[in-house]
Design a protein around this motif. Structure first.
Motif, PDB file in Angstrom:
ATOM      1  N   ASP A  23       3.241  -6.450   5.164  1.00  0.00           N
ATOM      2  CA  ASP A  23       4.145  -5.346   5.436  1.00  0.00           C
ATOM      3  C   ASP A  23       3.416  -4.060   5.063  1.00  0.00           C
ATOM      4  OD1 ASP A  23       6.910  -3.758   4.131  1.00  0.00           O
ATOM      5  OD2 ASP A  23       6.888  -4.547   6.176  1.00  0.00           O
ATOM      6  N   LYS A  24       3.565  -3.040   5.872  1.00  0.00           N
ATOM      7  CA  LYS A  24       2.841  -1.785   5.672  1.00  0.00           C
ATOM      8  C   LYS A  24       3.058  -1.204   4.272  1.00  0.00           C
ATOM      9  CE  LYS A  24       2.185   2.537   8.197  1.00  0.00           C
ATOM     10  NZ  LYS A  24       2.673   3.348   9.320  1.00  0.00           N
ATOM     11  N   GLU A  25       4.274  -1.338   3.754  1.00  0.00           N
ATOM     12  CA  GLU A  25       4.588  -0.782   2.431  1.00  0.00           C
ATOM     13  C   GLU A  25       3.814  -1.484   1.310  1.00  0.00           C
ATOM     14  OE1 GLU A  25       7.219  -1.419   4.700  1.00  0.00           O
ATOM     15  OE2 GLU A  25       7.126   0.703   5.227  1.00  0.00           O
ATOM     16  N   MET A  26       3.426  -2.739   1.534  1.00  0.00           N
ATOM     17  CA  MET A  26       2.670  -3.476   0.507  1.00  0.00           C
ATOM     18  C   MET A  26       1.346  -2.789   0.201  1.00  0.00           C
ATOM     19  SD  MET A  26       3.258  -7.329   1.925  1.00  0.00           S
ATOM     20  CE  MET A  26       2.677  -8.260   0.533  1.00  0.00           C
ATOM     21  N   PHE A  27       0.736  -2.207   1.227  1.00  0.00           N
ATOM     22  CA  PHE A  27      -0.586  -1.615   1.053  1.00  0.00           C
ATOM     23  C   PHE A  27      -0.578  -0.431   0.096  1.00  0.00           C
ATOM     24  CE2 PHE A  27      -1.260  -3.393   5.498  1.00  0.00           C
ATOM     25  CZ  PHE A  27      -1.850  -4.537   5.023  1.00  0.00           C
ATOM     26  N   GLU A  28       0.562   0.230  -0.026  1.00  0.00           N
ATOM     27  CA  GLU A  28       0.655   1.374  -0.933  1.00  0.00           C
ATOM     28  C   GLU A  28       0.468   0.955  -2.387  1.00  0.00           C
ATOM     29  OE1 GLU A  28       4.402   3.196  -0.041  1.00  0.00           O
ATOM     30  OE2 GLU A  28       3.827   3.570   2.036  1.00  0.00           O
ATOM     31  N   THR A  29       0.754  -0.312  -2.692  1.00  0.00           N
ATOM     32  CA  THR A  29       0.638  -0.798  -4.072  1.00  0.00           C
ATOM     33  C   THR A  29      -0.717  -1.446  -4.344  1.00  0.00           C
ATOM     34  OG1 THR A  29       1.559  -2.985  -3.555  1.00  0.00           O
ATOM     35  CG2 THR A  29       3.111  -1.231  -4.150  1.00  0.00           C
ATOM     36  N   PHE A  30      -1.484  -1.716  -3.301  1.00  0.00           N
ATOM     37  CA  PHE A  30      -2.781  -2.395  -3.446  1.00  0.00           C
ATOM     38  C   PHE A  30      -3.890  -1.412  -3.789  1.00  0.00           C
ATOM     39  CE2 PHE A  30      -1.820  -5.951  -0.120  1.00  0.00           C
ATOM     40  CZ  PHE A  30      -0.888  -6.502  -0.973  1.00  0.00           C
ATOM     41  N   PRO A  31      -4.921  -1.879  -4.481  1.00  0.00           N
ATOM     42  CA  PRO A  31      -6.145  -1.066  -4.586  1.00  0.00           C
ATOM     43  C   PRO A  31      -6.715  -0.869  -3.175  1.00  0.00           C
ATOM     44  CG  PRO A  31      -6.205  -2.941  -6.096  1.00  0.00           C
ATOM     45  CD  PRO A  31      -5.025  -3.141  -5.208  1.00  0.00           C
ATOM     46  N   SER A  32      -7.358   0.247  -2.942  1.00  0.00           N
ATOM     47  CA  SER A  32      -7.841   0.565  -1.590  1.00  0.00           C
ATOM     48  C   SER A  32      -8.792  -0.498  -1.044  1.00  0.00           C
ATOM     49  CB  SER A  32      -8.498   1.938  -1.561  1.00  0.00           C
ATOM     50  OG  SER A  32      -9.610   1.969  -2.443  1.00  0.00           O
TER      51      SER A  32
END
Length: 113
Positions: A23-32
């Motif tokens: 889900d796109k929102e998950m990426f906001e919480t991940f390290p780049s």
């Protein structure tokens, strides 16, 4: 593979149930870097093929058709969401409307027997 098994790792077969729908929102919480790796892996699923030595024909066909379709569909949806309304997108959409019937006709006459 055998070397990893000898070092204590276990070999498993990954089924569809083991694939995660990102889900796109998950990426906001991940390290780049993790986000970059996930996106690269998903894109490779879309454009790549599972090698014959990795899975049988049935599994390769199922994964390639299901995963590839979902990844390309999501990539296009994100592309469309980000660019909808921009001058280039409007121009490209207008062009596609003009050529869509011809393209479909060429596909049917050239590829479908």
């Amino acid at each position: 593979k055998q070397l990893l098994i000898e070092k204590g790792f276990r070999s498993v077969h990954v089924e569809k149930a083991n694939y995660l729908n990102w889900d796109k929102e998950m990426f906001e919480t991940f390290p780049s870097k993790l986000t970059e790796l996930v996106l690269d892996d998903e894109w490779n699923k879309a454009v790549g093929r599972i090698p014959p030595m990795v899975a049988n024909l049935f599994v390769r066909f199922r994964v390639n058709t299901l995963v590839n379709y979902e990844v390309v569909d999501r990539a296009f949806a994100a592309f469309e969401e980000d660019l909808r309304g921009t001058p280039d997108y409007v121009k490209a959409t207008a062009w596609w409307v003009k050529v869509e019937k011809k393209v479909l006709q060429d596909i049917r006459s050239g590829y479908i027997k």
